[in-house]
Scaffold this motif. Structure first.
Motif, PDB file in Angstrom:
ATOM      1  N   CYS A  57       0.877  -1.175   0.000  1.00  0.00           N
ATOM      2  CA  CYS A  57       0.000   0.000   0.000  1.00  0.00           C
ATOM      3  C   CYS A  57       0.911   1.221   0.000  1.00  0.00           C
ATOM      4  O   CYS A  57       1.512   1.530   1.041  1.00  0.00           O
ATOM      5  N   GLY A  58       1.042   1.894  -1.125  1.00  0.00           N
ATOM      6  CA  GLY A  58       2.022   2.978  -1.196  1.00  0.00           C
ATOM      7  C   GLY A  58       3.396   2.400  -0.938  1.00  0.00           C
ATOM      8  O   GLY A  58       3.851   1.520  -1.671  1.00  0.00           O
ATOM      9  N   SER A  59       4.058   2.844   0.132  1.00  0.00           N
ATOM     10  CA  SER A  59       5.369   2.268   0.456  1.00  0.00           C
ATOM     11  C   SER A  59       5.295   1.323   1.653  1.00  0.00           C
ATOM     12  O   SER A  59       6.327   0.870   2.143  1.00  0.00           O
ATOM     13  N   THR A 108      -2.952   5.512   6.585  1.00  0.00           N
ATOM     14  CA  THR A 108      -3.514   5.491   5.236  1.00  0.00           C
ATOM     15  C   THR A 108      -4.170   4.173   4.855  1.00  0.00           C
ATOM     16  O   THR A 108      -4.925   4.132   3.877  1.00  0.00           O
ATOM     17  N   ASP A 109      -3.890   3.099   5.575  1.00  0.00           N
ATOM     18  CA  ASP A 109      -4.226   1.769   5.067  1.00  0.00           C
ATOM     19  C   ASP A 109      -5.313   1.100   5.911  1.00  0.00           C
ATOM     20  O   ASP A 109      -5.371   1.290   7.127  1.00  0.00           O
ATOM     21  N   THR A 157      -6.119   1.413   0.456  1.00  0.00           N
ATOM     22  CA  THR A 157      -5.324   2.536   0.972  1.00  0.00           C
ATOM     23  C   THR A 157      -5.824   3.858   0.419  1.00  0.00           C
ATOM     24  O   THR A 157      -6.355   3.917  -0.700  1.00  0.00           O
ATOM     25  N   HIS A 158      -5.625   4.912   1.191  1.00  0.00           N
ATOM     26  CA  HIS A 158      -5.874   6.257   0.688  1.00  0.00           C
ATOM     27  C   HIS A 158      -4.728   6.722  -0.220  1.00  0.00           C
ATOM     28  O   HIS A 158      -4.891   7.669  -0.976  1.00  0.00           O
ATOM     29  N   THR A 159      -3.563   6.081  -0.101  1.00  0.00           N
ATOM     30  CA  THR A 159      -2.404   6.510  -0.886  1.00  0.00           C
ATOM     31  C   THR A 159      -2.642   6.243  -2.370  1.00  0.00           C
ATOM     32  O   THR A 159      -2.884   5.097  -2.765  1.00  0.00           O
ATOM     33  N   GLY A 160      -2.611   7.286  -3.164  1.00  0.00           N
ATOM     34  CA  GLY A 160      -2.807   7.139  -4.599  1.00  0.00           C
ATOM     35  C   GLY A 160      -4.263   7.153  -5.038  1.00  0.00           C
ATOM     36  O   GLY A 160      -4.558   6.979  -6.215  1.00  0.00           O
ATOM     37  N   TYR A 166      -9.135  12.639  -1.737  1.00  0.00           N
ATOM     38  CA  TYR A 166      -8.500  12.561  -0.422  1.00  0.00           C
ATOM     39  C   TYR A 166      -9.143  11.478   0.437  1.00  0.00           C
ATOM     40  O   TYR A 166      -8.452  10.749   1.156  1.00  0.00           O
ATOM     41  N   CYS A 185      -4.782  -2.142  -2.517  1.00  0.00           N
ATOM     42  CA  CYS A 185      -3.333  -2.281  -2.400  1.00  0.00           C
ATOM     43  C   CYS A 185      -2.858  -3.371  -3.359  1.00  0.00           C
ATOM     44  O   CYS A 185      -3.604  -4.279  -3.699  1.00  0.00           O
TER      45      CYS A 185
END
Ligand code: 2AM
Length: 124
Positions: free
Chosen positions: A16-18, A92-93, A108-111, A115, A121
């Motif tokens: 999820c993101g990083s 975020t996850d 995830t909220h990432t990407g 917002y 993921c």
């Protein structure tokens, strides 16, 4: 949305993101969320219901029409627990599961496009 029951946990690492999560980290987060629900303990309003939003374009391989719940999944093996005296950001996850603890997805909220939106993921 697709339905097939039950969905097995991912065999590899979910990204999820990083942030990266193993199946045992996912299981630990689901168990914590289910325990909280069973104890009527809702730190900072988690778990709460997760809705299948077409705009979020997430395939929920879970049974029927839910309900599904979301609970924060935290990096580095942390288990989410936020109280008014000890606020912890949910990050975020999220892991998504049924009330009985069946795995649905990691999102995830990432990407995400907005917002407050979510994306699935990688490898979930
Ligand atoms: P969150 O609850 O994990 O933070 C306001 O729009 C809130 O809606 C956000 O804080 C967000 O996530 C939550 N949200 C976004 N997509 C959602 C969904 N499909 N189901 C439930 N809550 C969602």
């Amino acid at each position: 949305m697709a339905a097939s029951l039950p969905r097995s946990l991912p065999s590899g690492t979910v990204t999820c993101g990083s942030n990266k999560y193993t199946a045992s980290a996912i299981t630990a987060a689901i168990n914590a969320g289910v325990d909280d629900m069973n104890s009527d303990y809702y730190p900072d309003n988690y778990p709460h219901q997760y809705y299948d939003e077409a705009s979020e374009d997430i395939t929920l391989y879970c049974s029927g029409s839910g309900p599904w719940y979301e609970f924060p999944i935290m990096p580095n093996g942390k288990i989410y627990d936020s109280t008014s005296s000890n606020y912890v950001s949910p990050g975020t996850d999220r892991v998504i599961f049924t009330a009985s603890g069946t795995y649905c997805a990691v999102v995830t909220h990432t990407g995400a496009a907005s917002y407050d939106g979510f994306v699935a993921c990688k490898g979930d």
